[in-house]
Design an enzyme around this catalytic site. Sequence first.
Site, mmCIF file in Angstrom:
data_model
loop_
_atom_site.group_PDB
_atom_site.id
_atom_site.type_symbol
_atom_site.label_atom_id
_atom_site.label_comp_id
_atom_site.label_asym_id
_atom_site.label_seq_id
_atom_site.Cartn_x
_atom_site.Cartn_y
_atom_site.Cartn_z
ATOM 1 N N GLY A 1 21.602 -21.771 -41.803
ATOM 2 C CA GLY A 1 21.906 -22.506 -40.571
ATOM 3 C C GLY A 1 20.633 -23.152 -40.036
ATOM 4 O O GLY A 1 19.591 -22.509 -39.964
ATOM 5 N N VAL B 1 3.372 -27.181 -42.239
ATOM 6 C CA VAL B 1 3.103 -26.877 -43.660
ATOM 7 C C VAL B 1 2.512 -28.124 -44.320
ATOM 8 O O VAL B 1 1.471 -28.064 -44.988
ATOM 9 C CB VAL B 1 4.412 -26.443 -44.394
ATOM 10 N N ARG C 1 24.463 -24.076 -47.065
ATOM 11 C CA ARG C 1 24.789 -22.705 -47.468
ATOM 12 C C ARG C 1 25.124 -22.809 -48.957
ATOM 13 O O ARG C 1 25.952 -23.633 -49.347
ATOM 14 C CB ARG C 1 25.990 -22.190 -46.691
ATOM 15 N N GLY D 1 16.907 -18.039 -42.603
ATOM 16 C CA GLY D 1 17.305 -16.723 -42.115
ATOM 17 C C GLY D 1 17.370 -15.691 -43.233
ATOM 18 O O GLY D 1 16.762 -15.879 -44.293
ATOM 19 N N ASP D 2 18.128 -14.625 -43.009
ATOM 20 C CA ASP D 2 18.089 -13.517 -43.967
ATOM 21 C C ASP D 2 18.613 -13.887 -45.358
ATOM 22 O O ASP D 2 18.070 -13.432 -46.367
ATOM 23 C CB ASP D 2 18.777 -12.260 -43.417
ATOM 24 N N THR E 1 15.902 -19.155 -37.651
ATOM 25 C CA THR E 1 17.308 -18.935 -37.300
ATOM 26 C C THR E 1 17.410 -18.689 -35.798
ATOM 27 O O THR E 1 16.507 -18.088 -35.213
ATOM 28 C CB THR E 1 17.912 -17.721 -38.045
ATOM 29 N N ASP F 1 19.386 -16.660 -34.573
ATOM 30 C CA ASP F 1 19.967 -15.320 -34.377
ATOM 31 C C ASP F 1 18.950 -14.233 -33.986
ATOM 32 O O ASP F 1 19.343 -13.180 -33.494
ATOM 33 C CB ASP F 1 20.690 -14.865 -35.648
ATOM 34 N N ASP G 1 17.361 -12.226 -35.961
ATOM 35 C CA ASP G 1 17.797 -11.022 -36.677
ATOM 36 C C ASP G 1 16.963 -10.735 -37.925
ATOM 37 O O ASP G 1 17.443 -10.093 -38.861
ATOM 38 C CB ASP G 1 19.282 -11.164 -37.069
ATOM 39 N N ARG H 1 25.701 -13.900 -35.000
ATOM 40 C CA ARG H 1 26.257 -13.210 -36.181
ATOM 41 C C ARG H 1 26.364 -11.712 -35.895
ATOM 42 O O ARG H 1 27.185 -11.333 -35.097
ATOM 43 C CB ARG H 1 25.372 -13.480 -37.405
ATOM 44 N N GLY I 1 22.312 -13.648 -15.464
ATOM 45 C CA GLY I 1 22.916 -12.718 -14.505
ATOM 46 C C GLY I 1 24.365 -12.366 -14.825
ATOM 47 O O GLY I 1 25.195 -12.208 -13.921
ATOM 48 N N GLU J 1 27.677 -10.306 -15.628
ATOM 49 C CA GLU J 1 28.127 -9.002 -15.117
ATOM 50 C C GLU J 1 28.433 -8.031 -16.251
ATOM 51 O O GLU J 1 28.304 -6.819 -16.105
ATOM 52 C CB GLU J 1 29.387 -9.176 -14.253
ATOM 53 N N HIS K 1 34.474 -13.173 -8.861
ATOM 54 C CA HIS K 1 34.261 -13.885 -10.129
ATOM 55 C C HIS K 1 33.243 -13.098 -10.947
ATOM 56 O O HIS K 1 32.509 -12.255 -10.411
ATOM 57 C CB HIS K 1 33.783 -15.317 -9.900
ATOM 58 N N ARG L 1 38.945 -17.641 -17.991
ATOM 59 C CA ARG L 1 38.777 -18.691 -19.007
ATOM 60 C C ARG L 1 37.757 -18.229 -20.045
ATOM 61 O O ARG L 1 36.759 -17.586 -19.696
ATOM 62 C CB ARG L 1 38.245 -19.977 -18.367
HETATM 63 O O1 F6P Z 1 22.824 -17.966 -38.562
HETATM 64 C C1 F6P Z 1 22.952 -18.946 -37.593
HETATM 65 C C2 F6P Z 1 24.397 -19.117 -37.193
HETATM 66 O O2 F6P Z 1 24.466 -20.164 -36.227
HETATM 67 C C3 F6P Z 1 25.090 -17.857 -36.661
HETATM 68 O O3 F6P Z 1 24.763 -17.599 -35.337
HETATM 69 C C4 F6P Z 1 26.538 -18.200 -36.909
HETATM 70 O O4 F6P Z 1 27.309 -17.027 -37.054
HETATM 71 C C5 F6P Z 1 26.495 -18.988 -38.179
HETATM 72 O O5 F6P Z 1 25.183 -19.500 -38.299
HETATM 73 C C6 F6P Z 1 27.481 -20.119 -38.266
HETATM 74 O O6 F6P Z 1 27.377 -20.659 -39.520
HETATM 75 P P1 F6P Z 1 27.978 -22.071 -39.950
HETATM 76 O O7 F6P Z 1 27.170 -23.138 -39.272
HETATM 77 O O8 F6P Z 1 27.807 -22.096 -41.428
HETATM 78 O O9 F6P Z 1 29.393 -22.096 -39.481
#
Ligand code: F6P
Length: 319
Positions: A11, A23, A72, A102-103, A125, A127, A129, A171, A185, A187, A215, A243
Amino acid sequence: IKKIGVLTSGGDAPGMNAAVRAVVRTAIAKGIEVYGIYDGYLGLHEGRIKKLERHNVSDMINRGGTFLGSARFPEFKEESVRHTAIANMRKLDIEALVVVGGDGSYMGAKKMTEMGFPCIGLPGTIDNDIAGTDYTIGFHTALNTVLDAIDRLRDTSSSHNRISIVEIMGRHCGDLTMMAAIGGGAEFTIIPEKGYNEDELVASIVSDVEKGKKHAIIAITEHITNVADLAMVIEKRTHLETRATILGHTQRGGSPCAFDRIMASEMGAFAVELLIQGEAGRCVGIQSNKLTHHDIIDAIENMARPFNQSIYDLTKILS
Ligand code: F6P
């Protein structure tokens, strides 16, 4: 080292362009040629490789997304696919590769390193993560985007006495949700690391409404539940209009914030320095405000990302 490659994978994340720019310009300043690989591992496999000059990364520092493109490409798990990818780089005498991703992208970099082709990983990324770094490139920009959305939702939900559920990316990582919940903020904060009990959540919203709350904002990470269904359940039990808003890919776009631009620039330059020092198979991070690097194989296999319990506790105390 005379020639290196650089690609972005998985992503896209705001700040990837700043990392690639760093780089390219650091390498050229040190007399190293840089090759841009387009569309991530897919493009590497298909040989979409072009030499980059300083001017190719002009006007890139402020741009979201990745000018190199990303994809991907699950087929990269196959050894034969990686063999072709490595052969494509060797044909051009490329000796090492910087991977920003990312990973999943780290896994590809780890596998190529094991096959004898040195890679350096930069954490890109939204995320947050990735093991071995406190922050990933893109996280802070996405956080500001989410925060802006929460602020807007608060304006309208408080005007209408409504409950707003906001679904946030990440993710399997709740960092974006937790930090946005504190900054905005919220809740209620629901994240994957802490499990999910719908009855408990609804009961505590009902209890707040009975005490006079008119709310509320519920921040929830994606993939936990269907937020549209949850909104209906909450509305039925509280009799307050509810909503659900899925922020989706708006969270991935936009111009990188100052923090991401600067961190990505430092990391990109650091990756080149590491290659010059003869390091390979490393992944770069920032820990306690210092650039660090770890064995990429070890980072993936053995380094668990610590959960930020104190931030989670704060979401409860301040809500
Ligand atoms: O890893 C980044 C991310 O945006 C995640 O937060 C999300 O779950 C995923 O990629 C969405 O992937 P795609 O863009 O392939 O739908």
